[in-house]
Design an enzyme around this catalytic site. Structure first.
Site, short mmCIF file in Angstrom:
data_model
loop_
_atom_site.label_atom_id
_atom_site.label_comp_id
_atom_site.label_asym_id
_atom_site.label_seq_id
_atom_site.Cartn_x
_atom_site.Cartn_y
_atom_site.Cartn_z
N GLU A 14 -10.72 -3.82 -0.11
CA GLU A 14 -11.66 -2.75 -0.97
C GLU A 14 -12.50 -3.39 -1.77
O GLU A 14 -13.35 -4.39 -1.44
CB GLU A 14 -10.62 -1.99 -1.75
CG GLU A 14 -9.50 -1.10 -0.77
CD GLU A 14 -8.89 -0.11 -1.41
OE1 GLU A 14 -7.58 -0.23 -1.39
OE2 GLU A 14 -9.20 0.65 -2.29
N ASP A 53 -7.20 10.09 -2.29
CA ASP A 53 -6.78 8.62 -2.28
C ASP A 53 -6.05 8.30 -3.53
O ASP A 53 -5.97 9.38 -4.51
CB ASP A 53 -8.11 8.09 -2.11
CG ASP A 53 -7.91 6.77 -1.58
OD1 ASP A 53 -8.82 6.07 -0.79
OD2 ASP A 53 -6.66 6.15 -1.62
C1 GLC Z 1 -6.22 2.78 -0.95
C2 GLC Z 1 -7.50 3.07 0.07
C3 GLC Z 1 -6.89 3.98 1.02
C4 GLC Z 1 -5.42 3.62 1.47
C5 GLC Z 1 -4.71 4.37 0.01
C6 GLC Z 1 -3.20 3.98 0.11
O1 GLC Z 1 -6.91 2.81 -2.23
O2 GLC Z 1 -8.58 3.44 -0.65
O3 GLC Z 1 -7.88 3.50 2.34
O4 GLC Z 1 -4.99 4.50 2.52
O5 GLC Z 1 -5.16 3.77 -0.96
O6 GLC Z 1 -2.84 2.44 0.35
#
Ligand code: GLC
Length: 594
Positions: free
Chosen positions: A484, A288
């Site tokens: 988030e 991530d």
């Molecule tokens: C974010 C999220 C993830 C997402 C990624 C790219 O922090 O946790 O779900 O796909 O970054 O944006």
């Protein structure tokens, strides 16, 4: 579909790649941190748009030009391995103005219809591919345990079997059922991202980016610690991965969170033994956003830990030079085995091969004008309607019969941004006409014409109300958009201003219908006492006018709660609200048979 076995094409290509080219292939960079020329020079394997990572202007055509510039650059690299452009198309191609915005997953969980979700996956794949992007970081197959989590709405619900069914349906819709994968799906976030304990977020404070970018103290549960035993991990959080792996999902994203104190991104038993070994996952694991940095203050140690644990592609996503040089150093120093690097590259190439990227067999891309197509919007309208749940209607005030004088109040009633929620145009989403769409007010206008009065969003706005001879009040209450950990909350109680709005409307009408726009259950308190009927619309998306069909009886309510609906806030140090008797249990739907 399942991923094809490794072809000689992949082995042959891998054998011809230099160390630098193999390192480039496992490198994913944010679009703001790399130029197309650098993509070609360093043979970068992937570029992404994070939430809100949009070109200016933010149009389908500009998106297509942006993505094409990166993909074409990758074809100019020495071996010409096309890059994968990834984006969070998690409820439609939601970054792009003009795209169809579908309900967030919690509403699809309430609808509980795999065929509907598969169709949404198909429509999303078409709109995403039309902008050149052939990888979306979806589905989220979290099983949210505590609605105080800011990502509750990204999960389909608390029934592991439902999450498995709907997650698999989305993978089918996205990847398609032809020989060649259309748009690569990404099951996330492996594993038990929805099981973290309230108050356990932490550990990234020393990562400057996290300090600068997010007010970490707001984050209470996201990226926290899942304090559960292996039996719970297997029975609640693993079933969806069994299913999607069995259906050939090509990528899986690791979770920021920890399992009993160990970061998943560095957990070899989870990422390699369980996911790749026991489940037989043959695609690739992507980290991530800046997650690898969280593993250690020593970046070199963090990189080795993540790659050795089983991360195959690293979403760096900024300083790709530091990342690439670090990997080169640790391979040459023998701290990271070249076999592990080659395994990671082989997995990525195998997926690209399954997408037709290695032999020029990739499917033709749709035209950008397909974004927001009327059939996609009709599908989104149907989904919004299917996901709404009738929670209570003690005096059978629904459906509205005849054409009563209706007073519609509340900010979300006529606001596309509030109806879409987070991950819409911008990372956290935003109030307002942020993208074309239709609202509950539009739908009620269509049905009721002049007998509908649309009024303000707060009790103060309603002062002329006394002169309105309304019989029925339809009042919306909502959450401000979030994403988030920015959506983590200590309380689920509806705020006082919105309580006052409901009370004010109740003073001047005969019957009150309360419509809740939220990414999770809210503790409604006194608002419930004023309401004759209560509907939760969740985050219905850009086609929320369909909700009006339910209120006037043009369509039946079919949604059921996909999560328990708490009666009160849990005590601050308590576990998930499930520890107390909920107001309504998962599966509840007033008056819906079966
Ligand atoms: C974010 C999220 C993830 C997402 C990624 C790219 O922090 O946790 O779900 O796909 O970054 O944006």
């Amino acid at each position: 579909m399942t991923l094809p076995t490794v072809t000689s094409r992949v082995d042959d290509l891998l054998a011809r790649m230099t160390l630098e080219e193999r390192i480039g292939q496992i490198t994913q960079v944010d679009r703001t941190a790399i130029t197309p020329e650098e993509v070609a020079e360093y043979a970068i394997g992937s570029v992404l748009s994070g939430g809100g990572g949009n070109p200016e202007p933010n149009t389908p055509t500009a998106w297509r030009a942006m993505v094409d510039s990166y993909v074409e650059a990758s074809r100019r690299s020495r071996l010409g391995v096309p890059l994968l452009y990834g984006t969070d198309a998690v409820h439609g191609h939601n970054n792009v103005v003009g795209a169809t915005i579908f309900p967030h997953n919690i509403g699809l969980g309430a609808a509980g219809d795999p065929a509907l979700v598969r169709a949404i996956g198909r429509a999303t794949a078409i709109e995403t591919a039309a902008t050149g992007a052939r990888w979306t970081f979806a589905p989220t197959v979290a099983v949210p345990q505590d609605p105080r989590w800011g990502r509750t709405y990204e999960g389909y619900g608390q029934d592991p079997a439902l999450v498995a069914r709907l997650g698999t349906a989305l993978v089918d819709g996205l990847q398609g059922d032809a020989e060649v994968i259309d748009v690569l799906a990404c099951a996330k976030h492996f594993i038990a991202d929805g099981a973290t304990t309230y108050g356990t977020t932490g550990g990234a404070q020393w990562v400057e980016w996290w300090q600068r970018s997010y007010s970490i103290p707001n984050w209470r549960i996201d990226q926290g610690d899942a304090r559960i035993d292996e039996a719970t991990l297997r029975s609640v959080h693993l079933p969806a991965y069994h299913e999607v792996v069995g259906r050939g999902v090509g990528s899986v994203m690791a979770s920021y969170s920890s399992w009993n104190g160990v970061k998943v991104h560095g957990h070899r038993w989870l990422l390699t033994e369980l996911l790749k070994g026991e489940l037989g996952f043959e695609g690739f694991v992507v980290s991530d956003y800046v997650a690898v940095d969280q593993l250690s203050p020593d970046y070199r140690e963090a990189v080795v830990t993540a790659l050795e644990a089983g991360v195959d592609m690293v979403m760096v996503p900024f300083d790709h030079t530091r990342f690439r040089e670090t990997v080169r150093e640790v391979v040459l120093a023998g701290e990271l085995s070249e076999e592990r690097l080659n395994d990671a590259v082989r997995r990525i190439l195998r997926v690209k091969d399954a997408m037709g990227l290695l032999d020029g067999q990739e499917p033709a891309l749709p035209h950008p004008s397909v974004l927001g197509a009327s059939d996609h919007r009709a599908l989104a309208r149907r989904a919004a309607l299917a996901g709404a749940v009738l929670l209570a209607d003690a005096h059978d005030v629904l459906p509205l019969t005849g054409t009563p004088n209706v007073l519609l109040a509340g900010a979300a009633a006529d606001d596309v941004g509030l109806a879409c929620g987070g991950w819409t145009i911008e990372w956290s989403g935003r109030r307002g006409a942020i993208t074309p769409g239709r609202t509950l007010a539009d739908g009620l206008r269509d049905h009721l014409g002049g007998s509908l009065a649309v009024t303000g969003a707060t009790a103060e706005d309603l002062s002329p109300l006394d002169q309105m001879a309304a019989e029925v009040g339809v009042v919306t209450v909502h959450e401000e958009p979030y994403a988030e950990g920015m959506g983590d909350t200590a309380t689920l109680v509806l705020d006082a201003a919105q309580q006052a709005l409901v009370a004010r409307v109740a003073e001047v009408v005969d019957r009150v219908i309360l419509v809740v726009y939220a990414g999770r259950p809210l503790v409604l308190g006194p608002a419930l006492d004023h309401a004759d009927a209560v509907v939760v619309a969740w985050l219905p998306g850009s086609e929320a006018d369909g909700l009006a069909d339910l209120l006037v009886g043009a369509a039946p309510f079919r949604g059921r709660l996909p999560v328990d609906w708490p009666a009160a806030d849990p005590a601050p140090d308590a576990g998930p609200p499930q520890d107390q008797a909920p107001r309504w249990r998962r599966g509840h739907a007033h008056g819906v048979a079966g």
